[in-house]
Motif scaffolding. Structure first.
Motif, PDB file in Angstrom:
ATOM      1  N   ARG A  94       0.788  -1.338   0.086  1.00 47.76           N
ATOM      2  CA  ARG A  94       0.009   0.063   0.061  1.00 47.76           C
ATOM      3  C   ARG A  94       0.784   1.294  -0.070  1.00 47.76           C
ATOM      4  NH1 ARG A  94      -3.908  -1.075   4.431  1.00 47.76           N
ATOM      5  NH2 ARG A  94      -4.956  -2.426   3.201  1.00 47.76           N
ATOM      6  N   GLN A  95       2.054   0.989   0.617  1.00 47.37           N
ATOM      7  CA  GLN A  95       2.896   2.225   0.723  1.00 47.37           C
ATOM      8  C   GLN A  95       3.466   2.528  -0.601  1.00 47.37           C
ATOM      9  OE1 GLN A  95       5.747   2.138   4.036  1.00 47.37           O
ATOM     10  NE2 GLN A  95       6.400   4.111   3.705  1.00 47.37           N
ATOM     11  N   VAL A  96       4.215   1.462  -1.049  1.00 45.87           N
ATOM     12  CA  VAL A  96       4.987   1.694  -2.479  1.00 45.87           C
ATOM     13  C   VAL A  96       4.220   1.761  -3.801  1.00 45.87           C
ATOM     14  CG1 VAL A  96       7.218   0.678  -1.430  1.00 45.87           C
ATOM     15  CG2 VAL A  96       5.509  -0.835  -2.626  1.00 45.87           C
ATOM     16  N   PHE A  97       2.937   1.167  -3.602  1.00 49.46           N
ATOM     17  CA  PHE A  97       2.055   1.099  -4.852  1.00 49.46           C
ATOM     18  C   PHE A  97       2.035   2.438  -5.745  1.00 49.46           C
ATOM     19  CE2 PHE A  97      -1.723   0.442  -7.492  1.00 49.46           C
ATOM     20  CZ  PHE A  97      -1.175  -0.262  -8.473  1.00 49.46           C
ATOM     21  N   PRO A  98       1.616   3.728  -4.924  1.00 47.48           N
ATOM     22  CA  PRO A  98       1.528   4.881  -5.569  1.00 47.48           C
ATOM     23  C   PRO A  98       2.572   5.333  -6.475  1.00 47.48           C
ATOM     24  CG  PRO A  98       0.362   5.076  -3.261  1.00 47.48           C
ATOM     25  CD  PRO A  98       1.157   3.702  -3.385  1.00 47.48           C
ATOM     26  N   ALA A  99       3.661   5.179  -5.951  1.00 42.76           N
ATOM     27  CA  ALA A  99       4.990   5.806  -7.005  1.00 42.76           C
ATOM     28  C   ALA A  99       4.849   4.997  -8.242  1.00 42.76           C
ATOM     29  CB  ALA A  99       6.017   5.336  -6.009  1.00 42.76           C
ATOM     30  N   THR A 100       4.769   3.719  -8.058  1.00 41.37           N
ATOM     31  CA  THR A 100       4.807   2.890  -9.243  1.00 41.37           C
ATOM     32  C   THR A 100       3.361   3.100 -10.268  1.00 41.37           C
ATOM     33  OG1 THR A 100       5.641   0.937  -8.544  1.00 41.37           O
ATOM     34  CG2 THR A 100       4.575   0.449 -10.334  1.00 41.37           C
ATOM     35  N   LEU A 101       2.401   3.655  -9.628  1.00 46.89           N
ATOM     36  CA  LEU A 101       0.942   3.825 -10.151  1.00 46.89           C
ATOM     37  C   LEU A 101       1.490   5.229 -11.019  1.00 46.89           C
ATOM     38  CD1 LEU A 101      -1.834   3.245 -10.910  1.00 46.89           C
ATOM     39  CD2 LEU A 101      -2.498   4.805  -8.963  1.00 46.89           C
ATOM     40  N   GLU A 102       2.069   6.261 -10.313  1.00 47.37           N
ATOM     41  CA  GLU A 102       2.372   7.636 -10.951  1.00 47.37           C
ATOM     42  C   GLU A 102       3.208   7.167 -12.093  1.00 47.37           C
ATOM     43  OE1 GLU A 102       4.027  10.241  -8.608  1.00 47.37           O
ATOM     44  OE2 GLU A 102       2.526  11.947  -9.597  1.00 47.37           O
ATOM     45  N   LEU A 103       4.080   6.587 -12.142  1.00 43.27           N
ATOM     46  CA  LEU A 103       5.134   6.144 -13.116  1.00 43.27           C
ATOM     47  C   LEU A 103       4.300   5.567 -14.276  1.00 43.27           C
ATOM     48  CD1 LEU A 103       8.041   6.315 -13.686  1.00 43.27           C
ATOM     49  CD2 LEU A 103       8.537   4.292 -12.743  1.00 43.27           C
ATOM     50  N   ALA A 104       3.750   4.639 -13.823  1.00 42.01           N
ATOM     51  CA  ALA A 104       2.883   3.750 -15.014  1.00 42.01           C
ATOM     52  C   ALA A 104       1.982   4.788 -15.677  1.00 42.01           C
ATOM     53  CB  ALA A 104       2.407   2.547 -14.436  1.00 42.01           C
ATOM     54  N   LEU A 105       1.164   5.491 -15.136  1.00 39.97           N
ATOM     55  CA  LEU A 105       0.124   6.532 -15.336  1.00 39.97           C
ATOM     56  C   LEU A 105       0.789   7.363 -16.676  1.00 39.97           C
ATOM     57  CD1 LEU A 105      -2.658   5.932 -14.316  1.00 39.97           C
ATOM     58  CD2 LEU A 105      -2.390   8.050 -13.207  1.00 39.97           C
ATOM     59  N   TYR A 106       1.943   7.980 -16.233  1.00 38.77           N
ATOM     60  CA  TYR A 106       2.567   9.060 -17.070  1.00 38.77           C
ATOM     61  C   TYR A 106       3.183   8.270 -18.392  1.00 38.77           C
ATOM     62  CZ  TYR A 106       1.363  12.756 -14.047  1.00 38.77           C
ATOM     63  OH  TYR A 106       0.891  13.673 -13.373  1.00 38.77           O
ATOM     64  N   ALA A 107       3.773   6.981 -17.945  1.00 36.60           N
ATOM     65  CA  ALA A 107       4.361   6.161 -19.081  1.00 36.60           C
ATOM     66  C   ALA A 107       3.105   5.802 -20.098  1.00 36.60           C
ATOM     67  CB  ALA A 107       5.039   4.882 -18.609  1.00 36.60           C
ATOM     68  N   GLY A 108       1.853   5.465 -19.693  1.00 38.67           N
ATOM     69  CA  GLY A 108       0.921   5.033 -20.423  1.00 38.67           C
ATOM     70  C   GLY A 108       0.402   6.239 -21.321  1.00 38.67           C
ATOM     71  N   LEU A 109       0.463   7.486 -20.639  1.00 43.24           N
ATOM     72  CA  LEU A 109      -0.185   8.496 -21.319  1.00 43.24           C
ATOM     73  C   LEU A 109       0.874   8.775 -22.516  1.00 43.24           C
ATOM     74  CD1 LEU A 109      -1.486  11.148 -18.780  1.00 43.24           C
ATOM     75  CD2 LEU A 109      -2.654  10.015 -20.755  1.00 43.24           C
ATOM     76  N   ILE A 110       2.280   9.088 -22.261  1.00 40.18           N
ATOM     77  CA  ILE A 110       3.078   9.280 -23.076  1.00 40.18           C
ATOM     78  C   ILE A 110       3.223   8.179 -24.522  1.00 40.18           C
ATOM     79  CG2 ILE A 110       5.667   9.606 -23.651  1.00 40.18           C
ATOM     80  CD1 ILE A 110       5.981  10.237 -20.831  1.00 40.18           C
ATOM     81  N   MET A 111       3.011   6.869 -24.038  1.00 32.41           N
ATOM     82  CA  MET A 111       2.923   6.026 -24.963  1.00 32.41           C
ATOM     83  C   MET A 111       1.713   5.968 -25.814  1.00 32.41           C
ATOM     84  SD  MET A 111       2.886   2.183 -23.379  1.00 32.41           S
ATOM     85  CE  MET A 111       4.488   1.881 -22.385  1.00 32.41           C
ATOM     86  N   ALA A 112       0.481   6.360 -25.256  1.00 41.74           N
ATOM     87  CA  ALA A 112      -0.622   6.568 -26.290  1.00 41.74           C
ATOM     88  C   ALA A 112      -0.637   7.591 -27.047  1.00 41.74           C
ATOM     89  CB  ALA A 112      -1.818   6.269 -25.408  1.00 41.74           C
ATOM     90  N   ILE A 113      -0.341   8.734 -26.320  1.00 44.79           N
ATOM     91  CA  ILE A 113      -0.490  10.082 -27.222  1.00 44.79           C
ATOM     92  C   ILE A 113       0.753  10.070 -28.170  1.00 44.79           C
ATOM     93  CG2 ILE A 113      -0.355  12.503 -26.960  1.00 44.79           C
ATOM     94  CD1 ILE A 113      -1.923  12.327 -24.347  1.00 44.79           C
ATOM     95  N   GLY A 114       2.020   9.831 -27.738  1.00 42.60           N
ATOM     96  CA  GLY A 114       3.238   9.956 -28.459  1.00 42.60           C
ATOM     97  C   GLY A 114       2.862   8.836 -29.681  1.00 42.60           C
ATOM     98  N   GLY A 115       2.624   7.513 -29.394  1.00 46.54           N
ATOM     99  CA  GLY A 115       2.547   6.522 -30.463  1.00 46.54           C
ATOM    100  C   GLY A 115       1.486   7.083 -31.397  1.00 46.54           C
ATOM    101  N   ILE A 116       0.426   7.590 -31.154  1.00 50.21           N
ATOM    102  CA  ILE A 116      -0.619   7.883 -32.085  1.00 50.21           C
ATOM    103  C   ILE A 116      -0.354   9.068 -33.092  1.00 50.21           C
ATOM    104  CG2 ILE A 116      -2.967   8.532 -32.182  1.00 50.21           C
ATOM    105  CD1 ILE A 116      -3.701   6.966 -29.637  1.00 50.21           C
ATOM    106  N   MET A 117       0.351   9.912 -32.362  1.00 48.21           N
ATOM    107  CA  MET A 117       0.565  11.006 -32.928  1.00 48.21           C
ATOM    108  C   MET A 117       1.923  10.966 -34.158  1.00 48.21           C
ATOM    109  SD  MET A 117       0.340  14.200 -30.262  1.00 48.21           S
ATOM    110  CE  MET A 117       1.539  15.286 -31.270  1.00 48.21           C
ATOM    111  N   LEU A 118       2.886  10.197 -33.523  1.00 47.20           N
ATOM    112  CA  LEU A 118       3.845   9.966 -34.626  1.00 47.20           C
ATOM    113  C   LEU A 118       3.588   8.986 -35.646  1.00 47.20           C
ATOM    114  CD1 LEU A 118       7.026   9.138 -32.395  1.00 47.20           C
ATOM    115  CD2 LEU A 118       6.801  11.150 -33.777  1.00 47.20           C
ATOM    116  N   GLY A 119       2.683   8.106 -35.342  1.00 42.48           N
ATOM    117  CA  GLY A 119       2.274   7.091 -36.395  1.00 42.48           C
ATOM    118  C   GLY A 119       1.306   7.920 -37.199  1.00 42.48           C
ATOM    119  N   THR A 120       0.555   8.707 -36.883  1.00 38.83           N
ATOM    120  CA  THR A 120      -0.276   9.634 -37.799  1.00 38.83           C
ATOM    121  C   THR A 120       0.525  10.425 -38.633  1.00 38.83           C
ATOM    122  OG1 THR A 120      -2.039   9.925 -35.905  1.00 38.83           O
ATOM    123  CG2 THR A 120      -2.386  10.962 -37.736  1.00 38.83           C
ATOM    124  N   LEU A 121       1.335  11.029 -38.005  1.00 41.71           N
ATOM    125  CA  LEU A 121       2.428  11.982 -38.814  1.00 41.71           C
ATOM    126  C   LEU A 121       3.016  11.144 -39.878  1.00 41.71           C
ATOM    127  CD1 LEU A 121       3.668  14.555 -38.242  1.00 41.71           C
ATOM    128  CD2 LEU A 121       5.549  13.748 -37.161  1.00 41.71           C
TER     129      LEU A 121
END
Lengths: 342, 309
Positions: A94-121
């Motif tokens: 419970r103590q360590v999970f939020p740190a990983t969640l935050e990391l994964a959340l931002y990574a997921g966002l970068i992945m989705a937005i960046g990937g789709i934008m680069l692919g479209t381009l």
């Protein structure tokens, strides 16, 4: 109604998968040589303590019965005591999970937005230099391990250019905001401290980008491939012939159907990212689940190892349900076929 | 080609011997055409060249490496932590060992890992996929495919780490751990291919002629999939090595003093930014190995999918 049915089916399947996963984890935690009761009480303890512990841990029962007890306590949130920290594993997680969640959340966002934008381009400028640059970039992103990105980023942006901090979630001279969500970027804003927010974002940049690179590249490649396939289809030619502006054709009619494969593959990419977080948390001294997990693994702390694998499996299953829901929204055929199969 | 043409004119007088010769020559012809197509693609050739070079370096490491002794428990504190120079092209590590030699020797466990893991995983995964696909809709299908669901539901690296860590940390156990995670992908690949083939006429007629299940699975269905399987194997070779390097980065692979690519990166990370060469060259080696196998796999993919169409 159809959608609900699709969702329920998907949900039941996930429960089955998690149950299977817990069997696998249980088997793994039992293949290790040595007596778990002896390990739990320590090597100096007298034999009668070990015997009591064996009784307490249900080790005298058959394996399926043991598994049943283990599962029952796991379901009620009791994942045992960590040998390393001597605290309930669930509290540690419970103590360590939020740190990983935050990391994964931002990574997921970068992945989705960046990937789709680069692919479209890339698809938009097919076979021109922009496309070639993106394709080479995506190729390198796929073949380079995340930990190599992590270390190269640390070296270049951390040490040589000195732009970004290389360890931890916030700078040591700042005090972290009161924990509300556990996500540093959210908590700092809730506490009304923009400076801490900026600092937290700076700390997040390198690990989350390193984590996102593989998925981003995969996303860009798949978006490009589907989009350029779809570009040759008749309905696009028809829309162009009708004089619909190119921008509208691209963003409104082409993007949505082209996203389906990208989104479905994103689930797998996020899985890989959760795994790679293990290495990146070590590199960036990120106080998350994975660093906790690696320490547990090196110390053979079985309760903690099982809990970490179970939690990450659960996270992965949840992500995949979300992905399937998004795909279901994007693609009506999938919803309908799920029903027709019955 | 000529032979085929001339022989066609007197097909009536053709002997079994000649048929065999024709079959062989047409096969040689196919390989030759395939090679022509493959060699026209620069990237595929770069991939092939890289892979051949890597295999050569790994096999002949004791003769190719400038300081073969440095791949073991060797120390030379007089030359510790030296930057790249003509004597040590990739520099030396903190106890004076030549990084280039260690990188060359580290290719060995990397390749062994790839070969052993795929050698275990492909036969098992393909067999299960064939059975499940052919038995589509019956209980073997359900059992096999639901088990693959479970293994695919955890990030490969997480479970591989967990397995490798409860066993003794060494190369063999890391190979076991990666294999446990890898077979479902072949099962899924072959399953999707074979479940669509099982209603084809050639399978149905084999069934009607009373062919055994063994014959149908391995002689009728399987030969159709060599293309996708080989393509996947070539690409996977790179990714298995990548996963192996990730395990050894945490210390769960080849144990020191033997060199492992991941281990070397991890050791070097402690000496950043001053001794950057300790990290950069082993990391580069990982990227080149994975890239080589990927380019080769993509080349094979293009070749085999073109031939189909």
């Amino acid at each position: 109604m159809r959608f609900l049915y699709f969702f329920v089916r998907r949900f039941l399947h996930s429960i089955f998968v998690l149950l299977g996963l817990s069997v696998v984890i249980y088997v793994i935690s039992r293949i290790v040589p040595g007596d778990p009761a002896r390990m739990a009480v320590g090597y100096q303890a007298p034999q009668w303590v070990v015997n009591n512990m064996r009784e307490y841990m249900h080790l005298n029962d058959t394996i399926p019965v043991q598994f049943f007890y283990w599962l029952r306590s796991a379901l009620s949130g009791d994942l045992g005591i960590s040998l390393l920290t001597r605290r309930p594993v669930i509290d540690d997680i419970r103590q360590v999970f939020p740190a990983t969640l935050e990391l994964a959340l931002y990574a997921g966002l970068i992945m989705a937005i960046g990937g789709i934008m680069l692919g479209t381009l890339s698809a938009h400028h097919k076979d021109k230099w922009v496309d070639n640059v993106v394709r080479v970039f995506a190729y390198m992103g796929i073949v380079t391990p995340a930990f190599v990105f992590g270390i190269v980023f640390t070296l270049v942006f951390g040490f040589w250019l000195n732009w970004l901090p290389t360890i931890g979630r916030i700078s040591p001279d700042l005090t972290s905001p009161p924990v509300v969500t556990g996500l540093m970027t959210v908590d700092s804003l809730l506490a009304g401290k923009p400076l801490i927010f900026i600092d937290a974002v700076k700390h997040l940049l390198m690990p989350s980008i390193a984590l996102a690179m593989a998925g981003l590249s995969q996303g860009a490649r798949i978006t490009r491939a589907t989009m350029s396939d779809n570009l040759g289809k008749d309905y696009i030619a028809a829309e162009r012939a009708l004089g619909i502006p190119e921008r509208q054709v691209l963003w409104k009619f082409l993007l949505k159907p082209s996203l389906i494969p990208t989104v479905s593959i994103l689930g797998l990419d996020i899985a890989a990212a959760i795994g790679n977080a293990f290495l990146l948390e070590l590199i960036f001294s990120w106080p998350g689940v994975s660093r906790y997990g690696v320490r547990a693994m090196l110390a053979k702390d079985l309760n903690a190892i099982s809990a970490v694998v179970l939690i990450l499996g659960l996270a992965f299953v949840v992500v995949n349900i979300c992905v399937d829901l998004v795909v279901g929204i994007l693609d009506p055929r999938i919803r309908l076929s799920a029903q027709r199969n019955e | 080609m000529n032979k085929v043409a001339t022989n066609k004119q007197n097909t009536l007088a053709i002997s079994p011997e000649e048929i065999r010769k024709l079959a062989i020559s047409s096969r040689i012809d196919m390989v030759r055409r395939g090679w022509y197509k493959f060699s026209r693609n620069t990237l595929s050739m770069v991939g092939l060249g890289t892979v051949l070079l890597i295999v050569f370096l790994a096999v002949f490491a004791p003769w190719v490496a400038p300081y073969p002794a440095h791949a073991g428990p060797f120390t030379d504190f007089a030359h510790a932590g030296e930057a790249p120079s003509s004597a040590h092209l990739f520099g030396t590590d903190m106890i004076g060992r030549d990084i280039l030699s260690r990188v060359i020797f580290a290719l060995r466990p990397a390749l062994i890992m790839g070969v052993v893991v795929l050698g275990l995983v492909v036969p098992l995964g393909v067999f299960l996929g064939l059975v499940a696909g052919y038995a589509h809709g019956t209980w073997p299908d359900t059992v096999i495919m639901r088990i693959t669901d479970i293994f695919i539901a955890v990030p490969a690296l997480v479970l591989a780490l967990a397995i490798a860590s409860v066993l003794e940390p060494n190369l063999t156990n890391s190979m076991i751990a990666v294999s446990v995670m890898w077979w479902p992908w072949y099962t899924r690949l072959v399953y999707s291919l074979s479940s669509s083939l099982r209603n084809e006429d050639f399978v149905r007629s084999a069934e009607l002629m009373g062919a055994s299940n063994f014959h149908i699975l391995f002689r009728e269905i399987l030969p159709n999939f060599w293309g996708p399987i080989f393509t996947k194997m070539s690409i996977d070779m790179g990714f298995v090595i990548l996963l192996g390097a990730s395990l050894s980065f945490v210390g769960l692979g080849e144990q020191p003093p033997k060199p492992g690519l991941g281990t070397m990166v991890a050791e070097g990370a402690d000496h950043l930014p001053d001794q950057w060469w300790m990290v950069v060259f082993p990391a580069l080696a990982i990227v080149i190995v994975v890239l080589g196998f990927n380019l080769l796999g993509d080349g094979l993919h293009d070749l085999l999918s073109e031939e189909k169409g």
